[in-house]
Design a protein around this motif. Structure first.
Motif, mmCIF file in Angstrom:
data_model
loop_
_atom_site.group_PDB
_atom_site.id
_atom_site.type_symbol
_atom_site.label_atom_id
_atom_site.label_comp_id
_atom_site.label_asym_id
_atom_site.label_seq_id
_atom_site.Cartn_x
_atom_site.Cartn_y
_atom_site.Cartn_z
ATOM 1 N N VAL A 375 -73.709 23.562 33.212
ATOM 2 C CA VAL A 375 -73.846 24.988 33.520
ATOM 3 C C VAL A 375 -74.953 25.614 32.690
ATOM 4 O O VAL A 375 -75.744 26.433 33.184
ATOM 5 C CB VAL A 375 -72.505 25.714 33.282
ATOM 6 N N LEU A 376 -75.045 25.236 31.423
ATOM 7 C CA LEU A 376 -76.059 25.799 30.531
ATOM 8 C C LEU A 376 -77.452 25.255 30.830
ATOM 9 O O LEU A 376 -78.452 25.940 30.597
ATOM 10 C CB LEU A 376 -75.686 25.493 29.074
ATOM 11 N N SER A 377 -77.507 24.020 31.345
ATOM 12 C CA SER A 377 -78.812 23.417 31.629
ATOM 13 C C SER A 377 -78.733 22.651 32.938
ATOM 14 O O SER A 377 -78.657 21.418 32.954
ATOM 15 C CB SER A 377 -79.213 22.490 30.473
ATOM 16 N N PRO A 378 -78.745 23.368 34.077
ATOM 17 C CA PRO A 378 -78.451 22.732 35.365
ATOM 18 C C PRO A 378 -79.515 21.778 35.885
ATOM 19 O O PRO A 378 -79.204 20.904 36.685
ATOM 20 C CB PRO A 378 -78.297 23.932 36.308
ATOM 21 N N LEU A 379 -80.751 21.915 35.464
ATOM 22 C CA LEU A 379 -81.821 21.087 36.025
ATOM 23 C C LEU A 379 -82.293 19.987 35.095
ATOM 24 O O LEU A 379 -83.237 19.266 35.419
ATOM 25 C CB LEU A 379 -83.012 21.976 36.414
ATOM 26 N N SER A 380 -81.655 19.855 33.938
ATOM 27 C CA SER A 380 -82.048 18.799 33.003
ATOM 28 C C SER A 380 -80.960 17.740 32.943
ATOM 29 O O SER A 380 -79.825 17.965 33.364
ATOM 30 C CB SER A 380 -82.284 19.376 31.603
ATOM 31 N N SER A 381 -81.335 16.591 32.411
ATOM 32 C CA SER A 381 -80.399 15.477 32.295
ATOM 33 C C SER A 381 -80.355 15.020 30.848
ATOM 34 O O SER A 381 -81.214 14.253 30.413
ATOM 35 C CB SER A 381 -80.829 14.315 33.204
ATOM 36 N N PRO A 382 -79.353 15.488 30.080
ATOM 37 C CA PRO A 382 -79.304 15.117 28.661
ATOM 38 C C PRO A 382 -79.065 13.629 28.478
ATOM 39 O O PRO A 382 -78.439 12.967 29.310
ATOM 40 C CB PRO A 382 -78.120 15.945 28.136
ATOM 41 N N ALA A 383 -79.566 13.110 27.363
ATOM 42 C CA ALA A 383 -79.416 11.682 27.094
ATOM 43 C C ALA A 383 -77.961 11.310 26.856
ATOM 44 O O ALA A 383 -77.488 10.258 27.279
ATOM 45 C CB ALA A 383 -80.264 11.294 25.876
ATOM 46 N N ALA A 384 -77.241 12.185 26.158
ATOM 47 C CA ALA A 384 -75.829 11.935 25.871
ATOM 48 C C ALA A 384 -74.979 12.969 26.609
ATOM 49 O O ALA A 384 -75.216 14.171 26.477
ATOM 50 C CB ALA A 384 -75.575 12.005 24.371
ATOM 51 N N VAL A 385 -74.026 12.504 27.382
ATOM 52 C CA VAL A 385 -73.154 13.389 28.141
ATOM 53 C C VAL A 385 -71.817 13.499 27.422
ATOM 54 O O VAL A 385 -71.103 12.501 27.280
ATOM 55 C CB VAL A 385 -72.935 12.869 29.575
ATOM 56 N N PRO A 386 -71.449 14.686 26.971
ATOM 57 C CA PRO A 386 -70.176 14.816 26.251
ATOM 58 C C PRO A 386 -68.988 14.777 27.214
ATOM 59 O O PRO A 386 -69.018 15.376 28.285
ATOM 60 C CB PRO A 386 -70.295 16.194 25.585
ATOM 61 N N VAL A 387 -67.957 14.069 26.839
ATOM 62 C CA VAL A 387 -66.700 14.029 27.591
ATOM 63 C C VAL A 387 -65.556 14.091 26.587
ATOM 64 O O VAL A 387 -65.733 13.811 25.399
ATOM 65 C CB VAL A 387 -66.580 12.762 28.460
ATOM 66 N N TYR A 388 -64.399 14.465 27.084
ATOM 67 C CA TYR A 388 -63.221 14.552 26.223
ATOM 68 C C TYR A 388 -62.359 13.309 26.429
ATOM 69 O O TYR A 388 -61.888 13.054 27.533
ATOM 70 C CB TYR A 388 -62.415 15.809 26.550
ATOM 71 N N GLN A 389 -62.184 12.549 25.373
ATOM 72 C CA GLN A 389 -61.367 11.343 25.451
ATOM 73 C C GLN A 389 -59.892 11.727 25.314
ATOM 74 O O GLN A 389 -59.480 12.272 24.302
ATOM 75 C CB GLN A 389 -61.773 10.351 24.351
ATOM 76 N N LEU A 390 -59.131 11.430 26.338
ATOM 77 C CA LEU A 390 -57.727 11.812 26.353
ATOM 78 C C LEU A 390 -56.935 10.945 25.389
ATOM 79 O O LEU A 390 -57.191 9.746 25.262
ATOM 80 C CB LEU A 390 -57.163 11.656 27.770
ATOM 81 N N PRO A 391 -55.961 11.517 24.701
ATOM 82 C CA PRO A 391 -55.126 10.719 23.787
ATOM 83 C C PRO A 391 -54.235 9.747 24.559
ATOM 84 O O PRO A 391 -54.005 9.900 25.762
ATOM 85 C CB PRO A 391 -54.291 11.786 23.058
ATOM 86 N N ASP A 392 -53.707 8.772 23.862
ATOM 87 C CA ASP A 392 -52.904 7.737 24.505
ATOM 88 C C ASP A 392 -51.642 8.296 25.163
ATOM 89 O O ASP A 392 -51.173 7.764 26.167
ATOM 90 C CB ASP A 392 -52.526 6.654 23.483
ATOM 91 N N TRP A 393 -51.100 9.355 24.581
ATOM 92 C CA TRP A 393 -49.843 9.889 25.101
ATOM 93 C C TRP A 393 -50.037 10.750 26.342
ATOM 94 O O TRP A 393 -49.056 11.183 26.959
ATOM 95 C CB TRP A 393 -49.140 10.728 24.035
ATOM 96 N N PHE A 394 -51.271 11.000 26.734
ATOM 97 C CA PHE A 394 -51.515 11.971 27.800
ATOM 98 C C PHE A 394 -50.937 11.517 29.142
ATOM 99 O O PHE A 394 -50.605 12.350 29.994
ATOM 100 C CB PHE A 394 -53.021 12.221 27.949
ATOM 101 N N GLY A 395 -50.812 10.224 29.353
ATOM 102 C CA GLY A 395 -50.266 9.744 30.613
ATOM 103 C C GLY A 395 -48.878 10.266 30.884
ATOM 104 O O GLY A 395 -48.483 10.449 32.054
ATOM 105 N N ALA A 396 -48.112 10.539 29.827
ATOM 106 C CA ALA A 396 -46.760 11.065 30.015
ATOM 107 C C ALA A 396 -46.777 12.438 30.664
ATOM 108 O O ALA A 396 -45.838 12.800 31.378
ATOM 109 C CB ALA A 396 -46.035 11.124 28.673
#
Length: 459
Positions: A375-396
């Motif tokens: 959203v902040l930079s719609p036309l660029s492609s950053p080298a590193a894409v941030p994602v949120y790693q879900l904890p192990d218990w999240f499946g519950a």
């Protein structure tokens, strides 16, 4: 509380506790999603039987609640919230919706080619179909105010042609199944230009229909996306009426009579439930094993997938109508099968909500940081894409949400039965076949979220 109620409540609590320590769940979405569902650490039969028993026990618990006044008070309970500002909120919503559509079309065609850095792909799948749908059944139908096609249709002239009454909601049923098929068999989550093209085609069809039949008729009766959000919004604990906003218990608005009105709308509810189930089923090893010999025999995969979608829908819908016929017999009522099917269809929406939440919450949280960067930079492609790693218990969380959705569905069906039948015995007996169908839906849903996720075979 009686000893019987304590025992029933203990069974439900035990079932939820067992489910909360088993398995993980995630949604499929092309190359956007990472990882996947994992195998259970407990026997599958024990996991499924525990879930089915929890739902069955909840029916036993609900059957002890025979006080109609209490049921009515529970469903009518609410707290009035601050109202006002509707016009300004509506204007802001329309502007946001138009900007979102513009972003999908522009960035979809000229933006980065990497799915996790393309705003169009992230906005449609993570922001809209995952995030906005979750907001809808938690806070209310916000899509009605955001819908950019509805905003554009209001600016166009209308021929106000008579809509064929015999069609009813069937075009929306076909449209929903068609959208599900396109989403599954095509790389919409990988190719932004294809996604933008599909959105543009959908917009042209929608606006043309609104011009021919009128905006209100088209979005009320034909448009499948508008109907999906409208139905999901009735689950939300926040409702909006003439006097402003009101806080209620979740899913209580699903017991409102005539929320579903006719076999065509029953079919849409079942299609919505089946569509989310199908989306998960085709990423299981069972589907891969079943489809491989069929494709090897010469049946094209792009033919097999829609056939499986249609057959599964027919199976779900057929099972529901069989339950309606059996309910008429068990209740010994003069009411027709159609009347029972229509009245007990809205509770299925709670099941659809529970499974959507299980299927897409982790998907949304995982991609939310990437969406914010896009959203902040719609036309660029950053080298590193941030994602949120879900904890192990999240499946519950996903597994519990499936069960809770079914528990709410059973309570809403219980309230509908007491509103429909004068006899308490009739009210309880009428629910037997529907509860059996709900238990089957529960076990299917739990089985899917408990299976390891595999790539879509043959596509």
């Amino acid at each position: 509380m009686s000893v019987s109620r304590h025992r029933a409540l203990a069974v439900v609590a035990t079932g939820l506790a067992a489910l909360s320590i088993a398995g993980t769940a995630s949604a499929h979405g092309g190359s956007l999603a990472a990882g996947g569902r994992e195998s259970l650490t407990i026997p599958t039969w024990l996991f499924l039987s525990t879930g089915g028993a929890a739902v069955g026990a909840s029916f036993l618990l609900a059957s002890f609640v025979t006080d109609r006044v209490f049921v009515e008070r529970l469903h009518d309970w609410g707290i009035d919230l601050a109202g006002g500002g509707d016009r300004s909120l509506r204007t802001i919503g329309r502007v946001i919706g138009l900007l979102g559509l513009l972003a999908v079309l522009v960035v979809g065609f000229v933006g980065p080619e990497t799915p996790r850095t393309n705003l169009a792909i992230l906005l449609v799948w993570a922001g809209w179909w995952a995030g906005l749908v979750i907001v809808t059944y938690l806070l209310g139908n916000v899509w009605s105010g955001l819908n950019p096609f509805k905003t554009l249709a209001s600016l166009l002239p209308s021929l106000e042609s008579a809509y064929p009454e015999r069609l009813g909601a069937w075009p929306s049923v076909v449209g929903l199944l068609l959208l599900i098929w396109v989403e599954v068999v095509s790389p919409l989550a990988d190719q932004s230009r294809l996604l933008a093209t599909v959105v543009a085609v959908y917009g042209v069809v929608t606006l043309a229909g609104a011009v021919v039949f009128g905006s209100e008729t088209w979005f009320q009766r034909v448009d499948p996306v508008e109907r999906v959000f409208r139905y999901y919004g009735r689950f939300a604990p926040i409702t909006h009426g003439p006097d402003g906003f009101r806080l209620r218990l979740p899913a209580m608005d699903l017991s409102t009579p005539r929320l579903v009105d006719g076999p065509d709308e029953v079919a849409f509810v079942v299609a919505l439930l089946w569509g989310t189930t199908y989306d998960g089923f085709v990423t299981t090893a069972l589907w891969r094993d079943l489809s491989t010999p069929i494709v090897s025999a010469g049946v094209p995969a792009h033919v097999l997938y829609p056939v499986a979608l249609a057959l599964g829908f027919a199976l779900f819908l057929g099972a529901y109508w069989v339950a309606a016929r059996l309910a008429r017999r068990s209740a010994k009522t003069y009411l027709g099968t159609d009347a029972l099917a229509v009245r007990f269809a809205p509770p299925l929406l709670a099941i659809a909500v529970g499974y959507h939440f299980a299927h897409y919450l982790g998907y949304f949280l995982f991609l939310a940081p990437a969406l914010a960067v896009a959203v902040l930079s719609p036309l660029s492609s950053p080298a590193a894409v941030p994602v949120y790693q879900l904890p192990d218990w999240f499946g519950a969380v996903g597994i519990i949400s499936v069960v809770v959705g079914h528990l709410l569905a059973i309570w809403v069906a219980h309230a509908a039965a007491y509103e429909l039948f004068p006899s308490r015995l009739q009210a309880v007996r009428s629910q037997y076949p529907f509860i059996a169908v709900m238990v089957a839906y529960t076990m299917i849903s739990l089985w899917i979220v408990s299976r390891p996720e595999v790539p879509l075979p043959h596509l």
